[in-house]
Design a protein around this motif. Structure first.
Motif, PDB file in Angstrom:
ATOM      1  N   LEU A  14       0.843  -1.198   0.000  1.00  0.00           N
ATOM      2  CA  LEU A  14       0.000   0.000   0.000  1.00  0.00           C
ATOM      3  C   LEU A  14       0.869   1.234   0.000  1.00  0.00           C
ATOM      4  O   LEU A  14       1.920   1.264   0.639  1.00  0.00           O
ATOM      5  CB  LEU A  14      -0.873   0.037   1.252  1.00  0.00           C
ATOM      6  CG  LEU A  14      -2.218  -0.666   1.156  1.00  0.00           C
ATOM      7  CD1 LEU A  14      -2.841  -0.723   2.516  1.00  0.00           C
ATOM      8  CD2 LEU A  14      -3.129   0.108   0.211  1.00  0.00           C
ATOM      9  N   ILE A  28      -0.380   6.673   8.872  1.00  0.00           N
ATOM     10  CA  ILE A  28       0.181   5.443   9.440  1.00  0.00           C
ATOM     11  C   ILE A  28       0.309   4.431   8.311  1.00  0.00           C
ATOM     12  O   ILE A  28      -0.649   4.162   7.610  1.00  0.00           O
ATOM     13  CB  ILE A  28      -0.758   4.868  10.513  1.00  0.00           C
ATOM     14  CG1 ILE A  28      -0.986   5.891  11.619  1.00  0.00           C
ATOM     15  CG2 ILE A  28      -0.184   3.595  11.104  1.00  0.00           C
ATOM     16  CD1 ILE A  28      -2.092   5.502  12.569  1.00  0.00           C
ATOM     17  N   PRO A  29       1.515   3.860   8.096  1.00  0.00           N
ATOM     18  CA  PRO A  29       1.658   2.902   7.002  1.00  0.00           C
ATOM     19  C   PRO A  29       0.794   1.676   7.256  1.00  0.00           C
ATOM     20  O   PRO A  29       0.768   1.146   8.365  1.00  0.00           O
ATOM     21  CB  PRO A  29       3.145   2.525   7.030  1.00  0.00           C
ATOM     22  CG  PRO A  29       3.792   3.449   7.970  1.00  0.00           C
ATOM     23  CD  PRO A  29       2.756   4.057   8.849  1.00  0.00           C
ATOM     24  N   ALA A  30       0.088   1.264   6.223  1.00  0.00           N
ATOM     25  CA  ALA A  30      -0.820   0.134   6.382  1.00  0.00           C
ATOM     26  C   ALA A  30      -0.266  -1.074   5.654  1.00  0.00           C
ATOM     27  O   ALA A  30       0.513  -0.950   4.715  1.00  0.00           O
ATOM     28  CB  ALA A  30      -2.184   0.494   5.805  1.00  0.00           C
ATOM     29  N   SER A  31      -0.679  -2.232   6.096  1.00  0.00           N
ATOM     30  CA  SER A  31      -0.327  -3.439   5.342  1.00  0.00           C
ATOM     31  C   SER A  31      -1.623  -4.109   4.931  1.00  0.00           C
ATOM     32  O   SER A  31      -2.636  -3.989   5.615  1.00  0.00           O
ATOM     33  CB  SER A  31       0.526  -4.378   6.189  1.00  0.00           C
ATOM     34  OG  SER A  31      -0.170  -4.745   7.350  1.00  0.00           O
ATOM     35  N   THR A  32      -1.590  -4.778   3.820  1.00  0.00           N
ATOM     36  CA  THR A  32      -2.831  -5.340   3.312  1.00  0.00           C
ATOM     37  C   THR A  32      -2.674  -6.830   3.043  1.00  0.00           C
ATOM     38  O   THR A  32      -1.615  -7.409   3.255  1.00  0.00           O
ATOM     39  CB  THR A  32      -3.289  -4.592   2.042  1.00  0.00           C
ATOM     40  OG1 THR A  32      -4.574  -5.060   1.664  1.00  0.00           O
ATOM     41  CG2 THR A  32      -2.321  -4.805   0.911  1.00  0.00           C
TER      42      THR A  32
END
Lengths: 238, 529
Positions: free
Chosen positions: A204, A212-216
């Motif tokens: 992402l 806030i860095p997100a993970s998917t």
């Protein structure tokens, strides 16, 4: 004048049914359009509800040998670019805008025979790499500072085979006109391309400096194997 | 070139166009909504409840997992967890035949262990509309509750076209598989009056035998059923005479075991009456139940709103409060009573410190009342046992945090939350420009969490220091606190499923994690038809 005409007549009379063979390598430049019908319906995530992947490409061929005065052998270096855009509307009014791009870089061999001066048939097989670029951009929630852009790139093997018919301006005709170095032709055919199944497991990105860095998660597999239709324009250099 | 491309596509279109309609296989997917909170996650269902899945919440991840697929020919008519405080570990799903002419499907109850997916199924004979769990988690009672019944009602209300027994009860022994006796069916003998609510009373010993009594409340009567034995003996207790037209429903019942010469008894409060019912259980070997009942009435002349039975030395004391202001205290043995007027109308009593004192309050009042039990039986003046804590801005709503602290939403000052220390009597206001509603206040250890749409405000009551608010990257549509995982989660309304996870022991934006994609993982592997 008379001698000239006589020479041409002789040349035509002596024309064998098969095409003249060249004794030195010649170069061909091909531009083609190869829409592909992808067999896996997962591609509908990246296209507007269709399985057709439009593609354009170019190839470089070298005429190295002729077997038995009939069959031309041409190694081929080809590049194909395919792109599809889609908007999967996952719910009523939110969804993604997606794009799938494929770059196929292949090395192969073409075998071609000319039945008449101007008409022949070819078979080509090639293999190489496919660089598959998968992108999606999520829309729907406003306002948002979340990361909304999904991106994944995978490089896998790919193989293609094409069968078709080729056309060109009769070389004899060109010789008469005094054109020795070039020829123009076209081709029409159909084939098959197999690319290894890829996993769309994107990263992402997006948002701003404070997001806030997100993970998917893993979106699943997509297999871009399909049936191709091949239309081309060729330029021969002698 | 363009012409060639066009004609190529025309040729291929005939071969390749499989979805010539405007809607593709990835458009308009069924939307999964978060519904019930359970211990490890959140249950998800589609609107039609044909697919039940769940989000498993851990410290670092949110994952969607399948839970229950409704069998063909069946439809879900009730779904509930085994705990209403959000700590359930099992999901109960009741199904009925989808098609009324279906001869093979029946009414079924499924109990699904959420973590492992194990399913137990029982056959039910009827389409119940209310349920109640016993406190020990051993029994589930299914019944027909009345229109405004205080038990747990389910979503789909039943319209029975045929004949049915309104007092039919099914009792499911939860840890046992389906059998002829499980669920057990019997009729609660209530003369056809519909059941208003069910009380599971604490086990009480009568005549040397332990009884597990369950009370079925209907208008003017209550049926006591003993669950300790398999044949469920019952006794009906009538609370009013036949020509009494008042609608009397018991709203609170408390079992008090035998004590210092008193027999075991049940104390009950009903709306619409000024009496408190003291139902004594007198041992009697001739009766199926092992006892018969005998009723005493305590009447203070005012309508009691709540009561407690406490022990002071050798004496059993009944303390009641009333909306019409006043505290009444009765010695149960002598039935002698005394009253203390209060300026406020009181609605609730809570027992603190294991019976040392009682907290009394009323909504819309300006005071908290603390009533010490010790010495109540021989006091001359009840005022000696009473201390009050003044709440200047009034009480709109109250939440008891523990034995020492109470959180109040004040009536007059909407931008404050008031924290009261019951021991010292200190009243500490916490100000905010955007006050939360009571159901949006979460407490974990000593931290008070008040989420809003765009941020989470948190306050440590132990240290008393203000902490910076944590702003989210997008509006939060639902907020949950998971004690087991030790996280607070805000769900954002995106088509892919996005959640912001905050660890409860170190709440700050720097420690927040955002997880995305749990509604669409594996989406490319779902095959269209």
């Amino acid at each position: 004048m008379k001698t000239y005409l006589l020479l041409i007549a002789t040349a035509i009379a002596l024309q064998p049914i098969n095409a003249q063979s060249s004794t030195h390598p010649s170069l061909e430049l091909g531009l083609n359009v190869t829409p592909t019908v992808v067999l896996d319906d997962s591609i509908e995530f990246f296209s507007s509800n269709t399985r057709i992947q439009p593609a354009v490409g170019g190839s470089l061929r070298l005429h190295v040998a002729t077997v038995g005065d009939v069959l031309e052998m041409l190694p081929v270096l080809s590049y194909r670019f395919a792109i599809t855009d889609g908007t999967p509307l996952l719910t009523d009014n939110t969804g993604m805008e997606s794009t799938l791009k494929t770059h196929d870089i292949h090395l192969g061999l073409r075998l071609r025979g000319w039945l008449y001066n101007w008409f022949g048939a070819f078979a080509e097989a090639s293999g190489g790499l496919a660089i598959i670029d998968m992108n999606a951009s999520r829309f729907g929630l406003n306002p948002t500072n979340l990361q909304t852009d999904y991106h994944d790139r995978k490089t896998v093997y790919s193989m293609a085979a094409t069968l078709g018919t080729a056309f060109r301006i009769s070389p004899a005709h060109l010789k008469r006109r005094g054109i020795h170095r070039f020829n123009l032709g076209g081709e029409i055919g159909a084939g098959f391309i197999k690319r290894k199944e890829v996993h769309f497991a994107p990263d992402l990105s997006g948002g701003d400096d404070n997001t806030i860095p997100a993970s998917t998660t893993d979106f699943g597999d997509i297999d871009l194997t399909g049936i191709t239709v091949h239309l081309g324009l060729n330029l021969h250099f002698f | 070139m363009k012409r060639l491309q066009f004609s190529a596509i025309c040729i291929v279109a005939v071969l390749g166009c499989t979805a010539c309609s405007t809607e593709g296989i990835y458009d308009n997917r069924p939307i999964l909504q978060p519904t019930i909170q359970v211990k490890n996650g959140i249950i998800l269902t589609t609107q039609a409840t044909d697919s039940i899945e769940w989000l498993k919440i851990t410290t670092t991840n949110v994952r969607r997992k399948p839970l229950f697929s409704v069998a063909d020919g069946q439809a879900v008519f009730a779904m509930f967890a085994d705990d209403t405080t959000g700590n359930g570990t099992h999901l109960f799903v009741a199904t009925r035949p989808l098609e009324q002419r279906d001869a093979h499907s029946g009414f079924m109850l499924h109990r699904i262990h959420i973590n492992s997916g194990d399913i137990t199924t029982w056959q039910l004979g009827f389409h119940f509309n209310s349920y109640a769990f016993s406190a020990d988690g051993e029994y589930l009672i299914l019944y027909y509750g009345d229109a405004d019944n205080a038990g747990e009602a389910i979503a789909e209300s039943v319209v029975e076209a045929g004949l049915y027994n309104p007092n039919q009860i099914a009792v499911v022994r939860i840890d046992h598989p389906s059998s002829e006796d499980n669920p057990a069916n019997f009729t609660a003998n209530l003369n056809g009056e519909s059941i208003n609510r069910i009380f599971f009373l604490d086990p009480i010993e009568v005549g040397g035998e332990e009884k597990k009594l369950v009370a079925f409340v209907a208008n003017g009567m209550v049926q006591l059923v003993d669950f300790a034995t398999d044949d469920f003996p019952q006794v009906t207790v009538t609370l009013k005479t036949k020509d009494d037209t008042r609608a009397i429903y018991l709203s609170k019942m408390m079992s008090v075991p035998a004590y210092a010469g008193f027999g075991p008894r049940l104390f009950s409060l009903a709306n619409n009456t000024t009496e408190i019912f003291d139902i004594e259980l007198v041992p009697n070997d001739d009766d199926d139940m092992g006892f018969h009942t005998s009723i005493n009435l305590f009447d203070s002349g005012v309508y009691p709103s709540d009561f407690q039975v406490v022990q002071d030395g050798d004496h059993l004391m009944l303390v009641t409060i009333s909306y019409q202001n006043g505290i009444s205290v009765y010695n149960v043995d002598t039935e002698a009573g005394s009253q203390l007027g209060t300026r406020d109308s009181l609605s609730h009593i809570r027992v603190l410190d294991d019976g040392e004192r009682l907290l009394m309050y009323g909504n819309q009042t300006n005071r908290l009342y603390l009533f010490a039990i010790n010495g109540l039986s021989d006091t001359n003046d009840l005022k000696n046992n009473l201390t009050t804590i003044s709440i200047p801005d009034g009480i709109a709503n109250l939440r008891i945090l523990d034995d020492d602290r109470v959180l109040i939403i004040p009536k007059n000052k909407t931008s404050t939350l008031v924290l009261v220390d019951l021991n010292s009597g200190t009243v500490t206001p916490l100000n905010t420009n955007r006050p939360p509603s009571l159901d949006q206040i979460f407490i974990w250890e000593s931290i008070l969490l008040t989420p809003r749409v765009d941020m989470l405000s948190h306050f440590d009551m132990a240290s008393g220091s203000t902490r910076p608010d944590i702003y989210f990257d997008a509006p939060v549509s639902q907020f949950y606190v998971f004690e087991k995982a030790g996280v607070a989660i805000g769900l954002h309304d995106t088509c892919s499923g996005t959640a912001t996870i905050l660890p409860l022991d170190k709440l700050s934006r720097a420690n927040a994690i955002v997880k995305d994609g749990f509604y669409i993982d594996g989406i490319l592997d779902e095959k269209g038809e």
